[in-house]
Motif scaffolding. Structure first.
Motif, PDB file in Angstrom:
ATOM      1  N   THR A 113      33.094  37.022  37.106  1.00 36.92           N
ATOM      2  CA  THR A 113      32.260  36.258  36.179  1.00 36.92           C
ATOM      3  C   THR A 113      32.984  35.036  35.641  1.00 36.92           C
ATOM      4  O   THR A 113      34.172  35.089  35.340  1.00 36.92           O
ATOM      5  N   PRO A 134      27.153  36.822  33.900  1.00 39.92           N
ATOM      6  CA  PRO A 134      27.282  37.697  35.071  1.00 39.92           C
ATOM      7  C   PRO A 134      26.493  37.153  36.252  1.00 39.92           C
ATOM      8  O   PRO A 134      25.361  36.681  36.103  1.00 39.92           O
ATOM      9  N   GLY A 135      27.095  37.222  37.449  1.00 44.62           N
ATOM     10  CA  GLY A 135      26.483  36.642  38.640  1.00 44.62           C
ATOM     11  C   GLY A 135      25.148  37.259  39.006  1.00 44.62           C
ATOM     12  O   GLY A 135      24.287  36.593  39.577  1.00 44.62           O
ATOM     13  N   ASN A 150      30.294  31.238  39.177  1.00 45.96           N
ATOM     14  CA  ASN A 150      31.254  32.330  39.116  1.00 45.96           C
ATOM     15  C   ASN A 150      32.652  31.725  39.242  1.00 45.96           C
ATOM     16  O   ASN A 150      32.805  30.501  39.286  1.00 45.96           O
ATOM     17  N   ASP A 184      34.015  42.275  39.717  1.00 49.61           N
ATOM     18  CA  ASP A 184      33.245  42.954  38.672  1.00 49.61           C
ATOM     19  C   ASP A 184      32.421  44.100  39.257  1.00 49.61           C
ATOM     20  O   ASP A 184      32.403  45.214  38.711  1.00 49.61           O
TER      21      ASP A 184
END
Length: 458
Positions: A46, A50-51, A59, A436
């Motif tokens: 990230t 959040p992607g 990102n 993540d």
């Protein structure tokens, strides 16, 4: 002369046939970075949002690409503006870009919260810090080259980049203490395990000359990368926040005094002079002045102007053309605000900096976005979960029989050492390298009630 033979040397010597006229050493390093697993993993880490929330948001990978491009642009401009000094020996823009590509490669999952969680677990064993991990990845962990004999108790040579390339990511010139008190804050620098590598980097880059005082070694390429990073943060985190609807010109211009005072305090530290809330707000008034009609005492005119202001505020948040135009203008302005001074005694340590008026604008945009978005409850909630995930994964791996949860290569390295610190660092390297999503999946297989397939690799 900006570069010398020592700059192009590598920790593990390579064949002369690998260096060709069309593919010089720094260009080779750029290619090695692009093709490395560590570089690819940044796509799963990230930046601010959040992607999985949107394909639009940046990102760590796309942020690093932008930093690389800005850094190369700064070098290109300096070579023209200061050609009386740099015409014969220009700053290598591709080297600056390479530094931009890897400047965040050491970030663990969940950004600074993951960083703090790992540092808490590693306080007795040399700590954890993103920049230190970047050097460790480039000089040890990435699986490109090996030493013939162990160096500092380790045969791994990472990507085996040129010494000048490694120097370009040394933002903090101090070793992190091996042990720190439990309550101590995160310390920026490099790990003691890489001190011998740092000493060699300095020796090659300084060409045998005495270096600056402890804590002041920073190459021209590293300084350019650092400025490019600040520019990218200040512009593109704001753009993402506008796109997400977390910020609008209207909400920014209506910011309460406490938030403005908090931002002003952070900007004061960076500017090293007092900055008040009025100066902070003046940056945004100037930025959005085209959307703020003249104030009128006439009621009907005031109503019309208010409607125009609301429409203009919505336009910047909702219209991609408008946002892109603003971001482009800011990046262009900030690159043009970089100044340079050549150091004839130690060319590698020549200085670059932002003009005061440019630096003020960069810092206000950066600190305001940080305070408004990174500290917002919606973002903090996900970050808190990330902190807990990282901590609990580490604790599971360091617990009894924790090595049985590790991939084969990590387990092998863990088991060959009886040293508690080496084992902790092995766990730390493994967890820090997680994306993540991988960290969430790994944690779910340890803690979740949901069934997980044994056929999915760890």
């Amino acid at each position: 002369m900006m570069y010398s033979a020592g700059d192009y040397e590598r920790p593990v010597p390579t064949s002369d046939t690998e260096n060709t006229e069309w593919r010089p050493p720094f260009t080779r390093d750029y290619g090695r970075i692009i093709h490395s697993a560590s570089f690819r993993r940044q796509q799963g880490k990230t930046q601010v949002f959040p992607g999985h929330e949107s394909d639009f948001f940046r990102n760590r990978l796309t942020h690093s690409l932008e930093v690389a491009q800005i850094a190369e642009g700064i070098a290109d401009r300096l070579n023209v503006v200061y050609k009386d000094v740099l015409e014969r020996n220009p700053i290598d823009g591709r080297l600056c870009a390479a530094a931009g590509l890897v400047h965040d490669i050491g970030h663990p999952p969940f950004g600074h919260n993951g960083e703090r969680a790992l540092d808490t677990k590693m306080k007795k064993y040399g700590g954890f810090e993103g920049n230190a991990q970047t050097l460790r990845i480039l000089s040890r962990l990435d699986k490109k080259a090996l030493y013939k004999e162990e160096v500092g108790g380790d045969k791994r040579a990472g990507m085996n980049l040129c010494y000048r390339t490694l120097a370009a990511i040394l933002k903090y010139d101090n070793a992190i203490p091996l042990e720190r008190d439990e309550g101590s804050k995160l310390t920026k620098g490099y790990y003691l395990s890489e001190k011998s590598i740092v000493d060699r980097i300095k020796g090659k880059v300084l060409r045998g000359k005495s270096g600056p005082p402890e804590g002041e070694f920073k190459t021209i390429e590293c300084a350019i990368m650092d400025i490019a990073d600040d520019i990218a943060y200040s512009v593109y985190d704001l753009e993402d926040s506008l796109k997400a609807g977390f910020l609008t010109p209207a909400t920014i211009l209506a910011t309460d005094d406490k938030r403005l005072d908090d931002v002003a305090a952070d900007v004061t530290k960076q500017m090293k002079r007092p900055v008040d809330r009025g100066e902070v707000m003046s940056v945004f008034v100037d930025l959005f002045k085209g959307m703020i009609p003249e104030i009128s005492e006439d009621h009907a005119t005031a109503v019309v102007n208010f409607a125009k202001a609301v429409q203009g505020s919505h336009e910047l948040s909702a219209n991609g053309y408008t946002r892109t135009k603003l971001s482009s203008q800011l990046v262009h302005e900030f690159i043009n605000g970089v100044e340079f001074k050549f150091d004839p005694n130690r060319p590698a340590l020549s200085k670059v900096w932002l003009k005061p008026e440019t630096k003020l604008k960069v810092e206000v945009l950066k600190q305001y976005t940080y305070k408004s978005i990174i500290y917002s409850p919606r973002v903090k909630l996900g970050e808190f979960r990330g902190t807990q995930l990282v901590k609990e994964i580490f604790e599971a791996l360091e617990g009894e029989k924790g090595e049985l949860l590790m991939p084969d290569d990590v387990r092998e390295r863990f088991l060959v050492s009886e040293d508690e610190g080496h084992r902790a660092r092995t766990i730390c390297d493994f967890v820090a390298g997680m994306t993540d999503r991988y960290a969430m999946e790994f944690w779910a297989r340890l803690k979740s009630d949901g069934a997980e397939s044994m056929f999915k690799d760890i």
